[in-house]
Design a protein around this motif. Structure first.
Motif, PDB file in Angstrom:
ATOM      1  N   LYS A 152       0.882  -1.161   0.000  1.00 14.09           N
ATOM      2  CA  LYS A 152       0.000   0.000   0.000  1.00 14.09           C
ATOM      3  C   LYS A 152       0.922   1.214   0.000  1.00 14.09           C
ATOM      4  O   LYS A 152       1.780   1.349   0.877  1.00 14.09           O
ATOM      5  N   GLU A 186      -6.412   3.708  -5.489  1.00 15.38           N
ATOM      6  CA  GLU A 186      -7.479   3.479  -4.522  1.00 15.38           C
ATOM      7  C   GLU A 186      -8.279   4.749  -4.246  1.00 15.38           C
ATOM      8  O   GLU A 186      -9.504   4.758  -4.310  1.00 15.38           O
ATOM      9  N   ARG A 187      -7.584   5.829  -3.932  1.00 17.49           N
ATOM     10  CA  ARG A 187      -8.276   7.078  -3.596  1.00 17.49           C
ATOM     11  C   ARG A 187      -7.257   8.201  -3.514  1.00 17.49           C
ATOM     12  O   ARG A 187      -6.044   7.958  -3.491  1.00 17.49           O
ATOM     13  N   THR A 196      -2.458   0.648  -4.489  1.00 20.60           N
ATOM     14  CA  THR A 196      -2.057  -0.710  -4.127  1.00 20.60           C
ATOM     15  C   THR A 196      -1.198  -1.262  -5.260  1.00 20.60           C
ATOM     16  O   THR A 196      -1.514  -1.085  -6.439  1.00 20.60           O
TER      17      THR A 196
END
Length: 271
Positions: A152, A186-187, A196
């Motif tokens: 991550k 992801e955001r 990720t």
């Protein structure tokens, strides 16, 4: 007790028949990796049956007396594997010349001698596998294992899934070829993107370099998984042993419970 200086080094040819390489045997005892053991042998630090050897091309068998630095080589313990949550600001090394904290400064007391499987750099965090067995360490690090490492990542800059998709076929940067990487946005959190990333063979600082190539500056990197082993809810600096059954199932091993007693090698050393 005799020491290495009591005997002149003897060149020993590789023995035939059943047995295992001397460096592998030393690694299985948890003293070091196989590569380190080979260096120790070449430095004259290892004896077999009271003869200093200088070549790792030697197979040893049960019952032979092996000594390292004048001390009896311990019996090989069953391989053990631990999940450790490495925090940022800790080096994956035994010592640092300028006094920065190392992995071994953060581990709790009472553990066996452990070696890291691969590395996480100073500013990376998350799952780090540790083992007492040099051969298991080597096996888990080999590229042919093909295990996915999942991360991550928080990085400053703008990107999208189309840009990140360029990594799926591999990429070459300044003459260095990097294998396929699965990356997904992801955001966004302010000016930072959370991504990720999954890869099977991580070169030194690979994630930071490929994202920099895409115009992103990594400011946080967390390893979530190494093959089937997950970081999960393990607290920072937390460490948990992988159950023997899980280790056997995932690696195809047949690790039994520790032996009830050791051989009489110690008494042979006195004689």
């Amino acid at each position: 007790m005799a020491t290495a200086s009591d005997h002149k080094p003897a060149s020993v040819e590789g023995s035939k028949g059943s047995g295992e390489r001397i460096a592998k045997r030393i690694a299985r005892a948890g003293l070091c990796s196989r590569r380190e053991a080979e260096a120790w042998i070449k430095d004259g630090r290892v004896k077999v049956d009271n003869r200093v050897i200088n070549s790792p091309a030697l197979d040893v068998r049960a019952g032979q007396l092996i000594m390292v630095d004048g001390r009896l080589l311990p019996e090989a313990e069953p391989p053990r594997l631990f999940r450790y949550h490495k925090p940022r600001g800790v080096l994956t090394t035994a010592r640092d010349e300028i006094g920065r904290p190392t992995l071994y400064d953060t581990l709790p007391p009472g553990l066996p001698r452990l070696m890291p499987v691969g590395r996480l750099d100073l500013n990376s965090e998350g799952l780090l596998l540790l083992t007492n067995d040099g051969e298991l360490k080597r096996r888990l690090e080999l590229p042919v294992t093909g295990w996915v490492r999942r991360y991550k990542v928080r990085a400053y800059g703008l990107t999208d899934d189309q840009t990140l998709g360029r990594l799926a076929k591999g990429i070459a940067i300044e003459g260095v070829a990097y294998g396929p990487i699965e990356a997904r946005l992801e955001r966004y959190q302010g000016d930072n993107a959370w991504i990720t990333m999954s890869l099977r063979e991580g070169k030194n600082r690979e994630i930071r370099r490929v994202l920099d190539y895409l115009g992103l500056s990594v400011n946080r990197l967390i390893r979530l998984a190494y093959g089937p082993f997950q970081l999960g809810a393990l607290a920072k600096r937390g460490i948990e042993e992988v159950p023997r059954k899980v280790l056997n199932d995932q690696l195809g091993l047949n690790i039994e419970s520790p032996h009830r007693a050791r051989t009489s090698a110690a008494s042979r050393a006195k004689g």
